[in-house]
Motif scaffolding. Structure first.
Motif, PDB file in Angstrom:
ATOM      1  N   THR A 139       0.441  42.010  17.313  1.00  0.00           N
ATOM      2  CA  THR A 139       1.224  40.796  17.121  1.00  0.00           C
ATOM      3  C   THR A 139       0.346  39.556  17.237  1.00  0.00           C
ATOM      4  O   THR A 139       0.472  38.618  16.444  1.00  0.00           O
ATOM      5  N   ALA A 140      -0.551  39.547  18.218  1.00  0.00           N
ATOM      6  CA  ALA A 140      -1.452  38.408  18.396  1.00  0.00           C
ATOM      7  C   ALA A 140      -2.356  38.239  17.183  1.00  0.00           C
ATOM      8  O   ALA A 140      -2.591  37.115  16.718  1.00  0.00           O
ATOM      9  N   PHE A 141      -2.847  39.351  16.653  1.00  0.00           N
ATOM     10  CA  PHE A 141      -3.692  39.264  15.471  1.00  0.00           C
ATOM     11  C   PHE A 141      -2.894  38.745  14.276  1.00  0.00           C
ATOM     12  O   PHE A 141      -3.406  37.959  13.465  1.00  0.00           O
ATOM     13  N   GLY A 142      -1.637  39.152  14.174  1.00  0.00           N
ATOM     14  CA  GLY A 142      -0.785  38.642  13.099  1.00  0.00           C
ATOM     15  C   GLY A 142      -0.570  37.141  13.201  1.00  0.00           C
ATOM     16  O   GLY A 142      -0.569  36.427  12.194  1.00  0.00           O
ATOM     17  N   VAL A 143      -0.401  36.633  14.440  1.00  0.00           N
ATOM     18  CA  VAL A 143      -0.242  35.191  14.644  1.00  0.00           C
ATOM     19  C   VAL A 143      -1.502  34.460  14.212  1.00  0.00           C
ATOM     20  O   VAL A 143      -1.447  33.413  13.536  1.00  0.00           O
ATOM     21  N   CYS A 144      -2.662  34.988  14.592  1.00  0.00           N
ATOM     22  CA  CYS A 144      -3.927  34.349  14.198  1.00  0.00           C
ATOM     23  C   CYS A 144      -4.089  34.332  12.684  1.00  0.00           C
ATOM     24  O   CYS A 144      -4.453  33.301  12.099  1.00  0.00           O
ATOM     25  N   ILE A 145      -3.828  35.457  12.053  1.00  0.00           N
ATOM     26  CA  ILE A 145      -3.964  35.539  10.603  1.00  0.00           C
ATOM     27  C   ILE A 145      -2.976  34.606   9.908  1.00  0.00           C
ATOM     28  O   ILE A 145      -3.240  34.091   8.817  1.00  0.00           O
ATOM     29  N   ALA A 146      -1.828  34.344  10.552  1.00  0.00           N
ATOM     30  CA  ALA A 146      -0.860  33.405   9.985  1.00  0.00           C
ATOM     31  C   ALA A 146      -1.451  32.008   9.858  1.00  0.00           C
ATOM     32  O   ALA A 146      -0.993  31.205   9.043  1.00  0.00           O
ATOM     33  N   GLY A 147      -2.471  31.714  10.664  1.00  0.00           N
ATOM     34  CA  GLY A 147      -3.160  30.434  10.510  1.00  0.00           C
ATOM     35  C   GLY A 147      -3.755  30.281   9.136  1.00  0.00           C
ATOM     36  O   GLY A 147      -3.763  29.185   8.560  1.00  0.00           O
ATOM     37  N   GLY A 148      -4.268  31.385   8.566  1.00  0.00           N
ATOM     38  CA  GLY A 148      -4.775  31.334   7.202  1.00  0.00           C
ATOM     39  C   GLY A 148      -3.677  31.042   6.205  1.00  0.00           C
ATOM     40  O   GLY A 148      -3.893  30.345   5.212  1.00  0.00           O
ATOM     41  N   GLY A 149      -2.471  31.574   6.463  1.00  0.00           N
ATOM     42  CA  GLY A 149      -1.328  31.274   5.603  1.00  0.00           C
ATOM     43  C   GLY A 149      -0.955  29.803   5.661  1.00  0.00           C
ATOM     44  O   GLY A 149      -0.610  29.196   4.643  1.00  0.00           O
ATOM     45  N   LEU A 150      -1.025  29.221   6.865  1.00  0.00           N
ATOM     46  CA  LEU A 150      -0.748  27.791   6.985  1.00  0.00           C
ATOM     47  C   LEU A 150      -1.813  26.971   6.279  1.00  0.00           C
ATOM     48  O   LEU A 150      -1.519  25.920   5.692  1.00  0.00           O
ATOM     49  N   GLY A 151      -3.059  27.475   6.303  1.00  0.00           N
ATOM     50  CA  GLY A 151      -4.123  26.812   5.553  1.00  0.00           C
ATOM     51  C   GLY A 151      -3.843  26.814   4.060  1.00  0.00           C
ATOM     52  O   GLY A 151      -4.094  25.824   3.367  1.00  0.00           O
ATOM     53  N   LEU A 152      -3.310  27.925   3.571  1.00  0.00           N
ATOM     54  CA  LEU A 152      -2.892  28.005   2.171  1.00  0.00           C
ATOM     55  C   LEU A 152      -1.783  27.006   1.884  1.00  0.00           C
ATOM     56  O   LEU A 152      -1.755  26.366   0.823  1.00  0.00           O
ATOM     57  N   PHE A 153      -0.869  26.843   2.842  1.00  0.00           N
ATOM     58  CA  PHE A 153       0.232  25.890   2.716  1.00  0.00           C
ATOM     59  C   PHE A 153      -0.294  24.453   2.595  1.00  0.00           C
ATOM     60  O   PHE A 153       0.211  23.644   1.808  1.00  0.00           O
ATOM     61  N   VAL A 154      -1.332  24.136   3.354  1.00  0.00           N
ATOM     62  CA  VAL A 154      -1.858  22.764   3.423  1.00  0.00           C
ATOM     63  C   VAL A 154      -2.854  22.470   2.312  1.00  0.00           C
ATOM     64  O   VAL A 154      -2.938  21.337   1.821  1.00  0.00           O
ATOM     65  N   ALA A 155      -3.630  23.478   1.891  1.00  0.00           N
ATOM     66  CA  ALA A 155      -4.785  23.258   1.026  1.00  0.00           C
ATOM     67  C   ALA A 155      -4.454  22.524  -0.269  1.00  0.00           C
ATOM     68  O   ALA A 155      -5.116  21.524  -0.610  1.00  0.00           O
ATOM     69  N   GLY A 156      -3.453  22.989  -0.992  1.00  0.00           N
ATOM     70  CA  GLY A 156      -3.149  22.407  -2.301  1.00  0.00           C
ATOM     71  C   GLY A 156      -2.810  20.928  -2.243  1.00  0.00           C
ATOM     72  O   GLY A 156      -3.500  20.096  -2.862  1.00  0.00           O
ATOM     73  N   PRO A 157      -1.760  20.530  -1.513  1.00  0.00           N
ATOM     74  CA  PRO A 157      -1.407  19.100  -1.445  1.00  0.00           C
ATOM     75  C   PRO A 157      -2.507  18.237  -0.842  1.00  0.00           C
ATOM     76  O   PRO A 157      -2.740  17.113  -1.296  1.00  0.00           O
ATOM     77  N   LEU A 158      -3.194  18.756   0.195  1.00  0.00           N
ATOM     78  CA  LEU A 158      -4.246  17.969   0.842  1.00  0.00           C
ATOM     79  C   LEU A 158      -5.390  17.675  -0.117  1.00  0.00           C
ATOM     80  O   LEU A 158      -5.825  16.522  -0.256  1.00  0.00           O
ATOM     81  N   VAL A 159      -5.892  18.706  -0.774  1.00  0.00           N
ATOM     82  CA  VAL A 159      -7.025  18.528  -1.687  1.00  0.00           C
ATOM     83  C   VAL A 159      -6.624  17.668  -2.876  1.00  0.00           C
ATOM     84  O   VAL A 159      -7.395  16.804  -3.319  1.00  0.00           O
ATOM     85  N   ARG A 160      -5.414  17.851  -3.381  1.00  0.00           N
ATOM     86  CA  ARG A 160      -4.962  17.043  -4.514  1.00  0.00           C
ATOM     87  C   ARG A 160      -4.866  15.568  -4.129  1.00  0.00           C
ATOM     88  O   ARG A 160      -5.255  14.691  -4.909  1.00  0.00           O
TER      89      ARG A 160
END
Length: 442
Positions: A139-160
């Motif tokens: 579960t802890a590893f899943g939470v950490c990996i979810a950080g990458g998902g949040l990065g995907l969420f942020v990347a597009g609008p931020l970079v644009r």
């Protein structure tokens, strides 16, 4: 300063979890930014999609192909130093990239140097989570990996947004400064005392005290360079593990091709650059949910890891194959982003647990290196292969047919792993007869 045993699964472990989540978030922002950034590269640097795709390809590939090197650095210097070094390399790569005016220069800086910095950060995430969490490891590893998902969420609008305000050079410079926050997270990674960290590993593997002599003998053997080379090749004799590596290579091939080309493909279908960037936000929402859900499901002993992996890759492949049929409006593109993010990102959480089930305990470090290496091959070949298909055919839809087909084939191979696994375990028993086998699910 070292941390006491009382912090396992509680106390300072939550600080470590927050730091690991932050590292994965920063990694996700950089890894998923080349697709949006590539539009600006085509406009300002070189209008050749096949050549510019190597920038994102190098960034994707460096994050995984250099995994064994990152592991060696972390083993020698520790998690804190490795994370801070990763932050420094990322800042350096992005800063130098902001002055580059050629595709080749961006491949070296934005792609390889910054990609290796992210590789160090990602390697730290997996290790520190395993040291600080025992009962709640999956579960802890899943939470950490979810950080990458949040990065995907942020990347597009931020970079644009950065591109609209500061153009390509300024965006690279500012993004490098943002990524340097990995250094702040790295500072908090205080190590456990050696004997206590060893205790966590032993409790997770549920080893009996009477096998300590055998394990010590194996550890002494592994100190020999000759033995290490032998082990590196021997792990590939497990047929199930070899098939799984090919499976994750095809998964990475399809994912990298789909994610990198998504913004430009969406624009070709009529969406604006801002709309195309927000597709990553839709994908990120599904990604966070998928990574968390995969970690929770993986902690249930009744749900086989390989079944989850097979289902995730198969559905992702179907979503990709059908995308050209409903890609003509921005609304349906958002639907695609949500679906693909939900089903394609859970596999990231499952790589670690699956490797643990396919090889012997003493082979795990080598096995992880091979898993990341095969994944890196897929990441580095995906974007240019899809660009080459588009260049030859002139039909951009074929890039998603290629990506989807890779994912479907990956799913089939993952299903085959379960079929051959029993024979593979028998071979493993013959190779390591004195090592107690783990009670694992598959």
């Amino acid at each position: 300063m070292e941390v006491s045993r009382s912090n396992i699964d509680r106390g300072y472990a939550w600080v470590i979890l927050a730091a690991a989540f932050t590292l994965q978030l920063m990694a996700g922002i950089l890894v998923y930014s080349p697709g949006v950034m590539n539009i600006a590269v085509l406009e300002e640097i070189e209008n050749d999609l096949t050549k510019t795709s190597w920038i994102g390809s190098a960034n994707f590939g460096a994050c995984t192909l250099l995994g064994p090197v990152a592991g060696l650095i972390q083993a020698k210097a520790g998690s804190r130093v490795a994370a801070m070094l990763g932050a420094a390399l990322t800042l350096t790569g992005m800063t130098v990239a902001s002055f580059c005016k050629t595709t080749f220069g961006l491949v070296l800086t934005y792609g390889l140097v910054s990609g290796f910095g992210v590789c160090l950060a990602c390697n730290v995430v997996g290790v520190v989570t395993g040291k600080y969490f025992s009962k709640r490891h999956e579960t802890a590893f899943g939470v950490c990996i979810a950080g990458g998902g949040l990065g995907l969420f942020v990347a597009g609008p931020l970079v644009r947004y950065l591109l609209s305000q500061y153009n390509l050079s300024g965006t690279l410079l500012i993004l490098g400064a943002i990524e340097f926050h990995m250094c702040v997270a790295g500072v908090t990674l205080r190590p456990l005392r050696k004997e206590q960290a060893q205790g966590v590993t032993e409790s997770r593997n549920d080893q009996r005290e009477d096998t300590a002599t055998d394990r010590g003998y194996i550890d002494r053997l592994l100190e020999s360079n000759v033995c290490k080379v032998f082990m590196s090749f021997r792990v590939l004799k497990h047929i199930g593990f070899l098939i799984y590596n090919v499976s994750i290579m095809l998964w990475a091939l399809g994912e990298a091709a789909a994610v990198f080309h998504l913004p430009y493909y969406a624009q070709q279908k009529g969406s604006s650059p801002d709309q195309a960037a927000t597709l990553f936000t839709a994908m990120g929402v599904g990604s966070v949910f998928s990574r968390l859900a995969a970690g929770i499901m993986a902690s249930d002993s009744k749900i086989p890891y390989l079944t989850l992996h097979t289902g995730f890759t198969g559905i992702s492949g179907i979503v990709l194959l059908l995308f050209p049929l409903y890609s003509h409006t921005y609304t349906t593109q958002l639907v695609f982003g949500s679906l693909f993010g939900t089903y394609s990102q859970g596999m990231n959480t499952l790589v670690g647990p699956i490797v643990l089930t396919l090889v012997a305990l003493e082979e795990i470090p080598v096995a992880y290196g091979f898993a990341f290496f095969f994944q890196g091959i897929g990441y580095i070949l995906g974007p240019p292969a899809a660009s080459w298909i588009y260049k030859l055919s002139g039909v951009y839809d074929f890039t998603y047919v290629f990506a989807g087909s890779s994912m479907v084939l990956s799913s089939m191979l993952a299903a085959a792993v379960g079929v051959v696994r029993r024979k593979d375990l028998q071979r493993m028993d013959a190779l390591t007869p004195d090592v107690q086998q783990r009670d694992v699910k598959y």
